[in-house]
Scaffold this active site. Structure first.
Site, PDB file in Angstrom:
ATOM      1  N   SER A  67     -10.318  61.259   0.669  1.00 12.65           N
ATOM      2  CA  SER A  67     -11.655  61.539  -0.175  1.00 12.65           C
ATOM      3  C   SER A  67     -12.612  62.073   0.442  1.00 12.65           C
ATOM      4  O   SER A  67     -12.822  61.948   1.869  1.00 12.65           O
ATOM      5  CB  SER A  67     -11.951  60.280  -0.604  1.00 12.65           C
ATOM      6  OG  SER A  67     -12.714  60.335  -1.715  1.00 12.65           O
ATOM      7  N   PRO A  68     -13.390  63.016   0.129  1.00  6.20           N
ATOM      8  CA  PRO A  68     -14.345  63.740   0.671  1.00  6.20           C
ATOM      9  C   PRO A  68     -15.560  62.632   1.171  1.00  6.20           C
ATOM     10  O   PRO A  68     -15.932  61.990   0.529  1.00  6.20           O
ATOM     11  CB  PRO A  68     -15.134  64.549  -0.408  1.00  6.20           C
ATOM     12  CG  PRO A  68     -14.586  64.118  -1.761  1.00  6.20           C
ATOM     13  CD  PRO A  68     -13.270  63.630  -1.469  1.00  6.20           C
ATOM     14  N   CYS A 122     -18.900  62.583   3.796  1.00  2.00           N
ATOM     15  CA  CYS A 122     -20.146  63.326   4.570  1.00  2.00           C
ATOM     16  C   CYS A 122     -19.865  62.660   5.948  1.00  2.00           C
ATOM     17  O   CYS A 122     -19.951  61.486   6.280  1.00  2.00           O
ATOM     18  CB  CYS A 122     -21.368  63.134   3.931  1.00  2.00           C
ATOM     19  SG  CYS A 122     -21.871  63.843   2.537  1.00  2.00           S
ATOM     20  N   GLN A 160     -15.215  70.386  -0.972  1.00  2.00           N
ATOM     21  CA  GLN A 160     -15.882  69.917  -2.041  1.00  2.00           C
ATOM     22  C   GLN A 160     -17.321  70.712  -2.094  1.00  2.00           C
ATOM     23  O   GLN A 160     -17.944  70.450  -1.091  1.00  2.00           O
ATOM     24  CB  GLN A 160     -15.978  68.333  -1.872  1.00  2.00           C
ATOM     25  CG  GLN A 160     -16.977  67.797  -3.129  1.00  2.00           C
ATOM     26  CD  GLN A 160     -17.313  66.339  -2.839  1.00  2.00           C
ATOM     27  OE1 GLN A 160     -17.934  65.952  -1.914  1.00  2.00           O
ATOM     28  NE2 GLN A 160     -17.030  65.584  -3.937  1.00  2.00           N
ATOM     29  N   TYR A 175     -25.652  63.719  -8.010  1.00  2.00           N
ATOM     30  CA  TYR A 175     -26.086  64.843  -7.602  1.00  2.00           C
ATOM     31  C   TYR A 175     -26.423  65.760  -8.922  1.00  2.00           C
ATOM     32  O   TYR A 175     -26.110  65.575  -9.967  1.00  2.00           O
ATOM     33  CB  TYR A 175     -25.032  65.374  -6.538  1.00  2.00           C
ATOM     34  CG  TYR A 175     -24.843  64.408  -5.595  1.00  2.00           C
ATOM     35  CD1 TYR A 175     -26.381  64.194  -4.709  1.00  2.00           C
ATOM     36  CD2 TYR A 175     -23.727  63.909  -5.078  1.00  2.00           C
ATOM     37  CE1 TYR A 175     -26.025  63.196  -3.736  1.00  2.00           C
ATOM     38  CE2 TYR A 175     -23.752  63.000  -4.061  1.00  2.00           C
ATOM     39  CZ  TYR A 175     -24.953  62.505  -3.391  1.00  2.00           C
ATOM     40  OH  TYR A 175     -25.003  61.637  -2.528  1.00  2.00           O
ATOM     41  N   ARG A 217     -14.946  66.488  -9.427  1.00  2.00           N
ATOM     42  CA  ARG A 217     -15.093  64.924  -9.187  1.00  2.00           C
ATOM     43  C   ARG A 217     -16.430  64.795 -10.067  1.00  2.00           C
ATOM     44  O   ARG A 217     -17.307  65.404  -9.973  1.00  2.00           O
ATOM     45  CB  ARG A 217     -15.417  64.653  -7.843  1.00  2.00           C
ATOM     46  CG  ARG A 217     -15.964  63.123  -7.689  1.00  2.00           C
ATOM     47  CD  ARG A 217     -16.036  62.648  -6.184  1.00  2.00           C
ATOM     48  NE  ARG A 217     -14.812  62.412  -5.794  1.00  2.00           N
ATOM     49  CZ  ARG A 217     -14.526  61.281  -4.940  1.00  2.00           C
ATOM     50  NH1 ARG A 217     -15.641  60.957  -3.937  1.00  2.00           N
ATOM     51  NH2 ARG A 217     -13.282  60.762  -4.463  1.00  2.00           N
ATOM     52  N   GLY A 229     -10.939  56.517   0.771  1.00  2.00           N
ATOM     53  CA  GLY A 229     -12.373  56.945   1.464  1.00  2.00           C
ATOM     54  C   GLY A 229     -12.403  56.081   2.736  1.00  2.00           C
ATOM     55  O   GLY A 229     -11.608  56.265   3.538  1.00  2.00           O
ATOM     56  N   ARG A 230     -13.030  54.873   2.619  1.00  2.00           N
ATOM     57  CA  ARG A 230     -13.276  53.895   4.000  1.00  2.00           C
ATOM     58  C   ARG A 230     -11.737  53.710   4.544  1.00  2.00           C
ATOM     59  O   ARG A 230     -11.775  53.804   5.722  1.00  2.00           O
ATOM     60  CB  ARG A 230     -13.998  52.781   3.545  1.00  2.00           C
ATOM     61  CG  ARG A 230     -15.556  53.255   3.291  1.00  2.00           C
ATOM     62  CD  ARG A 230     -16.318  52.316   2.439  1.00  2.00           C
ATOM     63  NE  ARG A 230     -15.695  52.133   1.019  1.00  2.00           N
ATOM     64  CZ  ARG A 230     -16.082  51.217   0.375  1.00  2.00           C
ATOM     65  NH1 ARG A 230     -17.165  50.521   0.670  1.00  2.00           N
ATOM     66  NH2 ARG A 230     -15.656  51.390  -1.118  1.00  2.00           N
TER      67      ARG A 230
HETATM   68  C1  LIG Z   1     -19.158  57.866   4.957  1.00  2.00           C
HETATM   69  C2  LIG Z   1     -18.982  57.997   3.531  1.00  2.00           C
HETATM   70  C3  LIG Z   1     -19.223  59.368   2.907  1.00  2.00           C
HETATM   71  C4  LIG Z   1     -19.012  59.871   1.691  1.00  2.00           C
HETATM   72  N1  LIG Z   1     -19.456  61.227   1.517  1.00  2.00           N
HETATM   73  C5  LIG Z   1     -18.835  61.623   0.173  1.00  2.00           C
HETATM   74  C6  LIG Z   1     -19.033  63.005  -0.213  1.00  2.00           C
HETATM   75  O1  LIG Z   1     -19.276  63.769   0.548  1.00  2.00           O
HETATM   76  N2  LIG Z   1     -18.435  63.357  -1.314  1.00  2.00           N
HETATM   77  C7  LIG Z   1     -18.205  62.460  -2.450  1.00  2.00           C
HETATM   78  O2  LIG Z   1     -17.885  62.947  -3.230  1.00  2.00           O
HETATM   79  N3  LIG Z   1     -18.014  61.040  -2.280  1.00  2.00           N
HETATM   80  C8  LIG Z   1     -18.260  60.541  -0.911  1.00  2.00           C
HETATM   81  N4  LIG Z   1     -18.126  59.455  -0.594  1.00  2.00           N
HETATM   82  C9  LIG Z   1     -17.730  58.621  -1.347  1.00  2.00           C
HETATM   83  C10 LIG Z   1     -15.898  58.496  -1.102  1.00  2.00           C
HETATM   84  O3  LIG Z   1     -15.391  59.626  -1.134  1.00  2.00           O
HETATM   85  C11 LIG Z   1     -15.184  57.362  -2.085  1.00  2.00           C
HETATM   86  O4  LIG Z   1     -15.273  57.930  -3.287  1.00  2.00           O
HETATM   87  C12 LIG Z   1     -15.801  56.063  -2.058  1.00  2.00           C
HETATM   88  O5  LIG Z   1     -15.986  55.979  -0.611  1.00  2.00           O
HETATM   89  C13 LIG Z   1     -15.028  54.938  -2.724  1.00  2.00           C
HETATM   90  O6  LIG Z   1     -13.997  55.023  -2.134  1.00  2.00           O
HETATM   91  P1  LIG Z   1     -13.086  54.115  -1.101  1.00  2.00           P
HETATM   92  O7  LIG Z   1     -13.478  52.699  -1.735  1.00  2.00           O
HETATM   93  O8  LIG Z   1     -11.655  54.202  -0.702  1.00  2.00           O
HETATM   94  O9  LIG Z   1     -14.117  54.075   0.274  1.00  2.00           O
HETATM   95  C14 LIG Z   1     -18.462  58.922   0.799  1.00  2.00           C
HETATM   96  C15 LIG Z   1     -18.025  57.452   1.274  1.00  2.00           C
HETATM   97  C16 LIG Z   1     -18.475  57.262   2.690  1.00  2.00           C
HETATM   98  C17 LIG Z   1     -17.772  55.893   3.132  1.00  2.00           C
END
Ligand SMILES: Cc1cc2nc3c(=O)[nH]c(=O)nc-3n(C[C@H](O)[C@H](O)[C@H](O)COP(=O)(O)O)c2cc1C
Length: 354
Positions: free
Chosen positions: A22-23, A25, A99, A182, A230, A323-324
């Protein structure tokens, strides 16, 4: 037969399995430039067996960055390092996605390690933000400037130029970031949009900017390459954006050549109550997939192979984004394959670890 390790073909692009980073930052850029951190971070997850790695929210303009540490793609030199990253990711038989983002009123923030607080426009490292309306995200924040016709044209041109650069850099997938409160979300949600022109008011008007930008991106992004969007499927707030709205939006996005809806939620209102628990957004992906008849990606607290496999088997999504969990484990796909007893190819260099 498992689905998690079965391929998926979208247009001319084959995803070797259903696992996607997942994207996320990294807040590690200076002036928008990627560096060795990004090469190693994204590259490790390609080594780790993911089918697709989607790079963090990459700003189409300086004022579209969440923070001054965000990655950017508003000038040609920004793609020098990404070219190297894409080349390496491809060498690992993985796909690389970008993204494309504009944070709107949620731009101009400190880095998370400094507390992620809003930075006032006149402060060093801060700038004037823009949005659909002059409504701040939090009441005590400096308000954004409502985009006028010229500002809206700039957003469209910035997306066009960014997509052309993404193609030059060799990315396989473009994802338009229209979630998490956003800029596009600030237009389509009635909770942030108080405009009275053709970009505000009715549902059709509020989704207009996202649809116009999608058409522009699709026009310059090669036909044979996948385009994802997204979205936040719900604002989790009375009177806000709903899953039914998301289905209607997905139908319109599909008509404009979008291949997959990456289904997230929330982020547009600070006080929303979000029932965050394992797989809490999966049902939104399922509903959009079924009712808009479009491929979906499920994301949000999906951490195990068994959980992922169940989502796919039940036909609720086509790709799973991590993501995480993929921060915790760059080799998540190898561990998932072990869990499901699937034989996958580890990199030659790591064969003895198998
Ligand atoms: C450190 C961090 C940075 C993130 N940056 C973005 C981002 O740049 N774009 C985005 O759409 N979501 C971003 N997210 C959200 C994740 O892509 C993901 O949708 C969210 O963490 C839920 O998934 P998870 O439970 O597997 O972590 C970010 C999440 C984390 C933890």
């Amino acid at each position: 037969m498992n689905i998690l390790f079965s391929p998926l073909k979208i247009k001319n692009t084959t995803f070797k399995n259903r696992m996607v980073v997942s994207p996320m930052c990294m807040y590690s850029c200076v002036d928008g430039y990627a560096n060795d951190w990004h090469l190693v971070h994204l590259g490790s997850r390609a080594v780790g067996g993911n089918a697709l790695i989607i790079q963090e929210a990459t700003a189409v303009s300086p004022e579209g960055r969440i923070s001054y540490g965000d990655m950017g793609i508003w000038n040609d030199d920004h793609i020098i390092k990404p070219r190297e990253i894409v080349h390496f990711v491809h060498s690992q038989k993985a796909l690389m996605g970008i993204q494309l983002a504009h944070a709107g009123r949620k731009a101009s923030h400190h880095l998370p390690l400094d507390g992620a607080k809003k930075i006032a426009p006149d402060h060093r490292n801060g700038w004037q933000t823009v949005s659909s309306s002059a409504l701040p995200f939090r009441e005590d924040e400096a308000p954004p400037v409502a985009l006028d016709a010229e500002g809206i044209d700039k957003v469209k041109n910035d997306y066009r130029d960014a997509t052309i650069r993404a193609e030059k850099a060799g990315y396989d997938v473009v994802e338009i970031h229209a979630a998490h409160g956003y800029l596009f979300h600030q237009f389509y949600s009635p909770l942030a949009n108080e405009r009275t022109d053709k970009y505000g008011g009715s549902f059709e008007n509020r989704i207009r900017l996202l649809l116009e930008v999608t058409e522009i991106v699709r026009d310059v992004w090669p036909d044979e390459k996948p385009l994802f969007v997204r979205i936040s499927a719900t604002d989790w707030t009375e009177g806000g954006w709903t899953v039914e709205d998301s289905v209607k939006l997905a139908v319109e996005l599909k008509k404009r050549g979008v291949d997959l809806i990456d289904t997230s939620s929330g982020g547009n209102v600070p006080k929303a109550t979000i029932p965050s628990e394992p797989g809490y957004q999966v049902e939104f992906a399922a509903q959009i997939k079924k009712e808009a008849n479009i491929l979906t990606g499920a994301v949000g607290q999906i951490t195990s192979a068994a959980q992922s496999e169940e989502i796919l088997k039940e036909g609720k999504a086509d790709l799973i984004l991590y993501g995480r969990e993929s921060l915790r484990d760059p080799y998540l796909p190898f561990h998932a394959a072990d869990e499901l007893n699937v034989d996958v190819n580890w990199p030659l260099q790591y064969q003895r670890a198998k």
